[in-house]
Design an enzyme around this catalytic site. Structure first.
Site, PDB file in Angstrom:
ATOM      1  CB  THR A  52      46.575  56.120 -33.253  1.00  0.00           C
ATOM      2  OG1 THR A  52      47.503  56.451 -34.295  1.00  0.00           O
ATOM      3  CG2 THR A  52      45.266  56.867 -33.473  1.00  0.00           C
ATOM      4  CE1 TYR A  53      52.299  55.791 -34.883  1.00  0.00           C
ATOM      5  CE2 TYR A  53      53.921  57.280 -33.955  1.00  0.00           C
ATOM      6  CZ  TYR A  53      53.325  56.702 -35.046  1.00  0.00           C
ATOM      7  OH  TYR A  53      53.766  57.017 -36.313  1.00  0.00           O
ATOM      8  N   PRO A  54      50.663  53.282 -29.201  1.00  0.00           N
ATOM      9  CG  PRO A  54      51.725  51.526 -28.081  1.00  0.00           C
ATOM     10  CD  PRO A  54      51.115  52.886 -27.872  1.00  0.00           C
ATOM     11  N   GLY A  62      47.514  56.289 -27.573  1.00  0.00           N
ATOM     12  CA  GLY A  62      47.617  57.246 -26.487  1.00  0.00           C
ATOM     13  C   GLY A  62      48.793  57.042 -25.545  1.00  0.00           C
ATOM     14  CB  SER A  64      53.470  56.987 -28.014  1.00  0.00           C
ATOM     15  OG  SER A  64      54.599  57.738 -28.409  1.00  0.00           O
TER      16      SER A  64
END
Length: 313
Positions: A52-54, A62, A64
């Site tokens: 879930t980043y960022p 997605g 990251s």
């Protein structure tokens, strides 16, 4: 480069864990590639990200994982990287979720973004507090058997649910968490040291703290409210600007001066001197910041230094 072997695994990781939350947030793809190159060229091999980043940037996350996956593919270095990612965090599309359905979907999506066949260390990022621990561990067992994940770890999970997970694993022959990722640093100590450190000892867990520099406060960059505008994270450290926080910065300055070092390096060296700490998770957005971080494993604090830094006990 001195490595740390994660208990009950064959994973050997560098003593600094690069936090990939900045990929796609405060660093674009080109900048992310450059900082990852500098990190690995210095002999470090451990990257931490999450599905879930960022999400706070684009609502879903997605980015990251996608950047890190593209970097590994272009550098052809996947076999040299120890890769940690996570499942279970909220986004604008869904809440916390560690159900079987969500894990099975999420792990495949992570593997696709990361452009790899396997994840070395897969974290329960946040506990949804409703999914039975047996369901979560059984799902992990399924994806481990499928070769998608090698080992599992836990982050934001209560001490009670962590204990329940180990009890369920023992009772049912399910995979056990091998590492813990807690909120822990020189200024935020009480919760970890009273509630989680005993469990790390009991279950022989490697500990990889996040917010290792207290959102940048322990770098010494923020010493007054006027400093809060120096970065996107400045507002998150305002609550540290009190007598205790400033006293800790003074102590860091004193030890840093003695070693011709920096407050950030000293703060990470302090973490590395604590029991069970394998590799603090920390991010950098430029070369100078990264140099301060990767210097920490080479800085050995003596008892006098540790006594100076006990100021917030």
């Amino acid at each position: 480069m001195n490595k740390f072997k994660i208990n009950n695994t064959d994973l050997e990781v560098s003593r600094i864990n690069f936090g990939g939350n900045v990929f796609g947030w405060t660093l674009n793809e080109k900048q992310s590639f450059a900082i990852a190159d500098q990190f690995t060229e210095a002999g470090f091999n451990f990257f931490d990200t999450a599905d879930t980043y960022p999400w706070w940037v684009n609502g879903t996350g997605g980015l990251s994982e996608s950047i890190l996956g593209k970097w590994m593919k272009e550098r052809k270095n996947r076999d040299k990287i120890v890769l940690a990612t996570k499942v279970g965090s909220e986004t604008q599309e869904h809440g916390f979720d560690i159900s079987r359905k969500h894990i099975l979907q999420s792990v495949d999506e992570s593997l696709q973004r990361l452009q790899t066949d396997y994840i070395d260390l897969y974290y329960t990022h946040f506990d949804d507090k409703v999914t039975p621990v047996e369901e979560t561990l059984e799902t992990y067992q399924e994806i481990i058997k499928a070769g998608k994940v090698r080992y599992i770890a836990a982050s934001n999970i209560s001490p009670e649910r962590l204990q329940q997970s180990f009890e369920a694993a023992d009772k049912n022959g399910l995979p056990k968490y091998v590492a813990l990722q807690p909120h822990y640093n020189l200024i935020d100590r009480e919760q970890y040291e009273t509630q989680y450190a005993p469990l790390a000892e009991l279950y022989n867990l490697a500990v990889f703290p996040y917010w290792s520099l207290a959102s940048g406060f322990l770098t010494g960059k923020y010493r007054s409210e006027a400093d809060l505008s120096k970065s996107q994270r400045g507002g998150g450290v305002k609550h540290y600007l009190n007598e205790n926080g400033l006293a800790i910065l003074d102590a860091l300055d004193k030890v840093a001066g003695k070693h011709n070092s920096s407050p950030a390096t000293v703060a990470l060296a302090w973490l590395l001197a604590q029991p069970h700490i394998g590799a603090p998770i920390v991010s950098a957005t430029n070369n100078k910041q990264l140099e301060d971080l990767i210097a920490a494993p080479q800085l050995h604090l003596d008892q006098e230094d540790l006594d100076v830094l006990k100021i917030n006990l």
